[in-house]
Design a protein around this motif. Structure first.
Motif, short mmCIF file in Angstrom:
data_model
loop_
_atom_site.label_atom_id
_atom_site.label_comp_id
_atom_site.label_asym_id
_atom_site.label_seq_id
_atom_site.Cartn_x
_atom_site.Cartn_y
_atom_site.Cartn_z
N LEU A 3 -7.81 -5.03 2.06
CA LEU A 3 -8.49 -5.33 0.90
C LEU A 3 -10.02 -6.10 0.82
N PHE A 19 1.03 -1.08 0.03
CA PHE A 19 -0.05 -0.04 -0.01
C PHE A 19 0.82 1.24 -0.23
N HIS A 66 -7.93 0.45 -0.85
CA HIS A 66 -6.53 0.83 -0.83
C HIS A 66 -6.39 2.27 -0.44
N LEU A 126 -2.33 1.86 -7.15
CA LEU A 126 -3.13 0.82 -6.84
C LEU A 126 -2.70 -0.64 -7.34
#
Length: 270
Positions: free
Chosen positions: A34, A17, A85, A103
């Motif tokens: 997620l 991330f 995210h 991403l």
């Protein structure tokens, strides 16, 4: 009786991330991560040199090129992942300076992740120094409303049937007047955008001027003349809001201020 062989462990990948300086699991405690990832694979930290990555183990099969292309084609599903995210990045950024990664940044294993991230350490360090105690603010400026609307004369039906002497010249003059009025409004809008941008740059640490957007909704008639983002020190946020108000009054333009945001625009490509 048929005997089953040992189960093959499910292949995993490491989703990254963000990168930051803060060590320790407390940094990410309780973050949901997620969608669809089991609870036994929580968001966690991965040290690499003096820095720390925020990561989560995911099923490799869920992030193949084919699986990700299918996700990109599904707007609702893509939004789910983008929001998840961003939620993780925002939560970490609220606790310490943080460099968000794009991403779906994935690596096959921790060792590969550490090696790849370590190669970017200098860029991460530079970005972290730049954004420490700063936030990103978005500014959109829309053209001032026309001060004197120009409405062409509409001839009555009888006039249309038999043009008066000089009607053609009058029509051309009206058309010319409309064009000149449009050009004046465009010039005023450009000056307003430049004035707002120049004033905000003096307050900001860094800035990016982006391409203006077209109408965002059907029937919207406002013309966007400035679409920019500014990196502003946290202690100057109030000053920024007051300056935006002063510029609204001075230029007559509609100025939309949004933020504070995680400074995605000022960390560079990583």
């Amino acid at each position: 009786m048929t005997q089953r062989g040992p189960e093959v462990p499910e292949a995993t990948a490491l989703y990254v991330f963000a990168a930051c300086r803060a060590p320790g699991a407390a940094l990410v405690a309780g973050l949901p991560g997620l969608p669809g990832v089991p609870d036994d694979r929580p968001v966690r930290t991965l040290p690499f040199g003096p820095l720390t990555a925020v990561v989560q183990s995911v099923r490799a099969a869920d992030f193949t090129d084919e699986a990700w292309q299918a996700r990109l084609a599904d707007e609702r599903e893509l939004e789910r992942y983008a929001r998840a995210h961003h939620a993780v990045v925002s939560a970490v950024a609220a606790r310490c300076p943080t460099v968000p990664l794009p991403l779906a940044t994935l690596y096959h294993g921790e060792d590969r992740a550490r090696e790849a991230l370590a190669r970017e350490s200098d860029r991460f360090e530079t970005a972290l120094r730049r954004i420490a105690h700063h936030a990103e603010w978005g500014v959109k400026v829309f053209a001032p409303a026309a001060r004197t609307p120009v409405v062409p004369d509409t001839p009555a039906p009888a006039e249309r049937a038999r043009p008066a002497p000089g009607a053609g010249l009058a029509y051309l003059n009206r058309k010319r007047g409309l064009q000149e009025a449009r050009e004046r409004r465009q010039e005023e809008a450009a000056r307003a955008a430049d004035e707002v941008d120049a004033e905000l740059r003096l307050l900001a640490t860094a800035f990016r001027r982006l391409r203006p957007h077209g109408p965002q909704q059907p029937g919207e008639h406002r013309v966007q003349v400035l679409n920019a983002t500014y990196l502003v020190a946290e202690e100057r946020a109030g000053e920024l809001a007051r300056l935006a108000e002063v510029l609204r009054d001075r230029t007559g333009a509609a100025i939309e201020l949004s933020g504070p945001w995680v400074p995605y625009s000022f960390v560079g490509e990583v």
